[in-house]
Write an enzyme that holds these catalytic residues in place. Structure first.
Site, PDB file in Angstrom:
ATOM      1  N   CYS A 199      39.144  20.473   7.699  1.00 53.97           N
ATOM      2  CA  CYS A 199      39.656  19.409   8.444  1.00 53.97           C
ATOM      3  C   CYS A 199      38.945  18.158   8.557  1.00 53.97           C
ATOM      4  O   CYS A 199      39.757  17.404   8.536  1.00 53.97           O
ATOM      5  CB  CYS A 199      40.193  19.840  10.139  1.00 53.97           C
ATOM      6  SG  CYS A 199      41.473  20.927  10.130  1.00 53.97           S
ATOM      7  N   PHE A 243      37.282  23.794   9.727  1.00 51.84           N
ATOM      8  CA  PHE A 243      37.228  25.400  10.137  1.00 51.84           C
ATOM      9  C   PHE A 243      35.643  25.636   9.344  1.00 51.84           C
ATOM     10  O   PHE A 243      35.338  24.710   8.121  1.00 51.84           O
ATOM     11  CB  PHE A 243      38.675  25.764   8.849  1.00 51.84           C
ATOM     12  CG  PHE A 243      39.481  26.373   9.392  1.00 51.84           C
ATOM     13  CD1 PHE A 243      39.813  26.656  10.877  1.00 51.84           C
ATOM     14  CD2 PHE A 243      40.516  27.499   8.548  1.00 51.84           C
ATOM     15  CE1 PHE A 243      40.784  26.409  10.965  1.00 51.84           C
ATOM     16  CE2 PHE A 243      41.895  26.976   9.400  1.00 51.84           C
ATOM     17  CZ  PHE A 243      42.317  26.915  11.113  1.00 51.84           C
ATOM     18  N   HIS A 281      48.010  16.022  12.508  1.00 49.27           N
ATOM     19  CA  HIS A 281      47.276  16.307  12.110  1.00 49.27           C
ATOM     20  C   HIS A 281      47.319  16.362  10.379  1.00 49.27           C
ATOM     21  O   HIS A 281      47.783  17.585   9.812  1.00 49.27           O
ATOM     22  CB  HIS A 281      46.725  17.768  12.700  1.00 49.27           C
ATOM     23  CG  HIS A 281      44.912  18.356  11.863  1.00 49.27           C
ATOM     24  ND1 HIS A 281      44.378  17.421  11.239  1.00 49.27           N
ATOM     25  CD2 HIS A 281      44.544  19.649  12.562  1.00 49.27           C
ATOM     26  CE1 HIS A 281      43.475  18.560  11.468  1.00 49.27           C
ATOM     27  NE2 HIS A 281      43.006  19.401  11.809  1.00 49.27           N
ATOM     28  N   LYS A 300      46.070  12.468  17.417  1.00 45.85           N
ATOM     29  CA  LYS A 300      46.345  13.195  16.190  1.00 45.85           C
ATOM     30  C   LYS A 300      47.455  13.460  17.713  1.00 45.85           C
ATOM     31  O   LYS A 300      48.817  13.980  16.455  1.00 45.85           O
ATOM     32  CB  LYS A 300      45.657  14.380  16.526  1.00 45.85           C
ATOM     33  CG  LYS A 300      44.887  14.706  15.723  1.00 45.85           C
ATOM     34  CD  LYS A 300      44.402  15.973  14.736  1.00 45.85           C
ATOM     35  CE  LYS A 300      42.969  15.500  13.882  1.00 45.85           C
ATOM     36  NZ  LYS A 300      41.464  14.998  14.407  1.00 45.85           N
ATOM     37  N   HIS A 360      38.630  14.122  17.325  1.00 47.22           N
ATOM     38  CA  HIS A 360      39.278  15.327  16.409  1.00 47.22           C
ATOM     39  C   HIS A 360      40.527  15.902  17.054  1.00 47.22           C
ATOM     40  O   HIS A 360      41.143  15.911  16.592  1.00 47.22           O
ATOM     41  CB  HIS A 360      38.071  16.119  16.079  1.00 47.22           C
ATOM     42  CG  HIS A 360      38.369  17.560  15.358  1.00 47.22           C
ATOM     43  ND1 HIS A 360      39.183  16.923  13.652  1.00 47.22           N
ATOM     44  CD2 HIS A 360      39.632  19.376  15.770  1.00 47.22           C
ATOM     45  CE1 HIS A 360      39.489  17.864  13.289  1.00 47.22           C
ATOM     46  NE2 HIS A 360      40.007  18.969  14.090  1.00 47.22           N
ATOM     47  N   GLU A 390      35.430  20.635  21.892  1.00 47.38           N
ATOM     48  CA  GLU A 390      34.639  19.616  21.045  1.00 47.38           C
ATOM     49  C   GLU A 390      33.948  18.100  22.600  1.00 47.38           C
ATOM     50  O   GLU A 390      33.435  18.123  22.264  1.00 47.38           O
ATOM     51  CB  GLU A 390      36.092  18.364  20.529  1.00 47.38           C
ATOM     52  CG  GLU A 390      35.693  16.774  20.465  1.00 47.38           C
ATOM     53  CD  GLU A 390      36.496  16.069  19.339  1.00 47.38           C
ATOM     54  OE1 GLU A 390      37.774  16.894  19.157  1.00 47.38           O
ATOM     55  OE2 GLU A 390      36.366  15.336  19.334  1.00 47.38           O
TER      56      GLU A 390
END
Lengths: 284, 412
Positions: free
Chosen positions: B164, B399, B340, B335, B303, B314
């Site tokens: 991502c 990831f 996303h 987002k 994010h 986060e």
């Protein structure tokens, strides 16, 4: 014109037949950081040979864990350039999607079959805390990988770089359900790029001033598609020669390939080593 | 250690924006949508996508056609990447990139695209159309090289992937190429598409929201009732160049990519680490490379995808990196509106930062009705907040523990 270079502290070259992949998934490497249990259970073949190559290179580097399992390479970047990785598992997934619907799609397909899979597995499995990046993916992967790895060495917080290159020696044709022919050979090559090390080889990228001379009639070149097996053979010969013996290199000055945009990647004896050898010859 | 610091005349600026997104295909449309709190999430035809009866996502409504004399047929991913790259080139006033033709004749131009699973999606599209590419040993040329060829880009071209964070790493690499003098101008960004395999895999991983009753309410980062992210489509490509080069050609400067920080969690292949140390290190390195202090920040574009674990991780990383300044720096997740965009997310969110700078206002986090008490930030819930904005930071976490932070600021 920029000239980026870095010593190659060590390298390792691993091959495995598809038929032997199950054994390699479970095999440990004495002296290397151990992988978490069953870590490679769902991993693609490229990941299996790539991570094994890094483990063997760590051993050759004289790995000692210290405060971090990854030892001195704790803050290395991991740049992995698999060429065509994830194809067998993707084929199995697509057949499964077609025959059984979305419910049958494995969640592992995203982390294990994407371009990022090898780099992230090396980072997670060996506890390396630098950035991890997949590069290339297609037949131009090798040239993209060298450029990316050399570029990252100047980023803050990056102490060096594990450059991991993987490919099938001959890209196999898969069976109708994604099965691999047992004799297909998957290769992983790992190079430790470390400006603080005294490597026997020097990896460099030289930009030649030809780009501005290309006129509009010139064709647009694609990057070189140099073979990973050819590079691995060169690295092995260089290592057997005691590290960068100029006389044992194919063309007398190392291994190189030209990129389409006016740059050339060179792997050649490190200048200090070469100088020492030439001084020894003079003395003799 | 031989480092190459960014000299003043090597400051890397953003001079062009190209986008194909659920919220619009140009800077003003996107900025308008973000500051109006408009959601791009809609119900979609779910056939082949998921086992849910009603499926939702944030798709691209229309891909601009690129008129280029070419016999190369691009699939949906290629069309989006090509359209974004072409629009960025036009927005920057670069004209024809072929050497010797346009206003940057003689300049060294590069291209970096963050695409996480190009081959997988190519094989998938072919297979679902009855093809057999995935079984074949033939390896087609990568998209980045085909697009470079179509646009006449003759410098280096690279595909990078960091899940991502992919398009953020593309921007970081382009910035480094310019800083070291490898190229004068570089197009960088990334794009993604909705794919049946990706959809099913994320759904089966339980990473996607299942609030199919009200799609536009499904993406709710930092909210107590979040239950996963909403898939989006599209992406963005930015034109980066050295300040010196931009000034020499009289280019309009939209902002400066002032700092980059990157690190790896090295913890798990899909689950964010509950130890915020490495994510915070990426933020810290980005601030350090930009030469700014936490209190200098005017906005953090988080994010935050809306997953139960990721948003908490986060928030902890932001707090560790910014310390007490966390309480005074507005933070939001766009987002909540765009969904996303996966590989394209970081580049799109760089545009969100530029929008905040341009409009002097913070885009909101939509659907943030009840902030999770474990995510203690200076949230901007539901509606935009007017605010002086000079320095922004944008986080991207992927990831495999791929952490990235970009610092984007108003150009001096």
């Amino acid at each position: 014109m920029p000239h980026i270079s870095c010593p190659v502290a060590v390298h390792a070259n691993v091959t495995c037949h598809a038929a032997g992949m199950a054994v390699l998934r479970e095999a440990s490497v004495p002296g290397a950081p151990p992988l978490p249990p069953r870590f490679l259970r769902h991993a693609d073949e490229h990941t299996v040979v790539g991570i094994r190559a890094v483990q063997e290179a760590m051993v050759a580097l004289g790995h000692r864990p210290g405060p971090s399992p990854a030892g001195a390479t704790d803050r290395f970047a991991v740049v992995a350039a698999p060429c065509g990785a994830g194809r067998p598992a993707t084929a199995r997934t697509l057949v499964s999607l077609r025959d059984g619907g979305p419910v049958t799609v494995s969640p592992h397909v995203v982390p294990q079959c994407s371009l990022h899979a090898v780099a992230s597995a090396v980072s997670v499995g060996l506890r390396i805390h630098g950035p991890n990046i997949g590069v290339g993916g297609g037949p131009e992967a090798l040239s993209e990988a060298f450029l990316t790895a050399l570029s990252l060495l100047d980023e803050p917080g990056v102490d060096g770089c594990w450059l991991v290159l993987t490919a099938w020696d001959d890209e196999p044709t898969l069976g109708d359900r994604g099965d691999l022919p047992g004799e297909a050979v998957c290769r992983g090559v790992a190079l430790a790029l470390d400006r603080a090390a005294a490597g026997s080889l020097d990896l460099s990228l030289r930009i030649e001033p030809s780009l501005s001379l290309i006129d509009e009639a010139s064709p647009i070149f694609l990057p070189g598609r140099s073979s990973l097996a050819e590079l691995a053979a060169f690295l092995d010969r260089a290592a057997q020669a005691g590290g960068g013996d100029r006389d044992n290199h194919d063309d007398g000055c190392g291994w190189s390939f030209r990129l389409g945009w006016g740059a050339t990647v060179h792997l050649e004896p490190a200048p200090a080593r070469l100088g020492a050898r030439e001084r020894r010859r003079d003395a003799a | 250690m031989n480092r190459a610091p960014l000299l003043a005349d090597r400051a890397v600026v953003i001079t062009g924006i190209g986008a194909v997104t659920p919220l619009g295909n140009d800077f003003d449309s996107i900025a308008d949508a973000l500051l109006a709190g408009r959601s791009g999430v809609v119900e979609i035809d779910g056939a082949g996508f998921s086992r849910e009866a009603r499926q939702f996502a944030a798709p691209v409504a229309a891909i601009p056609t690129v008129a280029i004399d070419s016999d190369d047929a691009f699939d949906r991913l290629g069309q989006i990447c090509l359209a974004a790259s072409s629009a960025a080139t036009a927005d920057a006033g670069l004209g024809d990139l072929r050497v010797g033709r346009g206003p940057v004749a003689g300049a060294r131009v590069g291209l970096v695209l963050g695409i996480g699973a190009e081959q997988l999606k190519t094989w998938e599209a072919d297979f679902l159309a009855g093809g057999r590419q995935v079984f074949s040993p033939d390896r087609p040329t990568s998209l980045v090289h085909r697009i470079a060829a179509r646009l006449g880009i003759q410098g280096p071209a690279v595909t990078v992937a960091a899940a991502c964070a992919s398009s953020g790493y593309a921007l970081a690499l382009a910035r480094r190429w310019i800083a070291t003098g490898l190229v004068d101008v570089c197009l960088a960004g990334g794009c993604d598409i909705l794919s049946p395999t990706g959809f099913a895999a994320f759904y089966n991983l339980r990473a996607l929201s299942r609030r199919s009753d009200h799609p536009s309410r499904a993406s709710r980062p930092f909210d107590r009732d979040r239950d996963g992210f909403v898939m989006g489509e599209g992406g963005a490509v930015l034109v980066l160049e050295s300040r010196r080069h931009a000034d020499a050609r009289g280019a309009r400067v939209r902002g400066e990519l002032a700092g980059v920080g990157m690190s790896g969690d090295a913890a798990h292949m899909v689950i964010p680490s509950d130890d915020p140390t490495e994510a915070a290190r990426a933020i810290h390195l980005a601030l350090q490379s930009a030469g700014v202090q936490p209190a200098d920040l005017d906005y953090v574009n988080a994010h935050a995808a809306g997953t139960p674990v990721g948003d908490v991780a986060e928030a902890a990383a932001i707090r560790l990196a910014l310390g007490t300044a966390t309480d005074h720096v507005p933070a939001s997740s766009t987002k909540s509106m765009s969904g996303h965009l996966v590989s394209g997310a970081a580049a799109f969110e760089a545009i969100a930062c530029l929008a905040a700078i341009d409009r002097q206002a913070i885009p909101p986090t939509l659907n943030l009705d009840s902030p999770d008490e474990r995510c203690q930030l200076d949230h901007v819930p539901l509606v935009a907040r007017p605010h002086p904005v000079t320095v922004t930071a944008s986080n991207s976490f992927g990831f495999g523990g791929a952490n990235l932070c970009l610092v984007i600021r108003r150009a001096a």
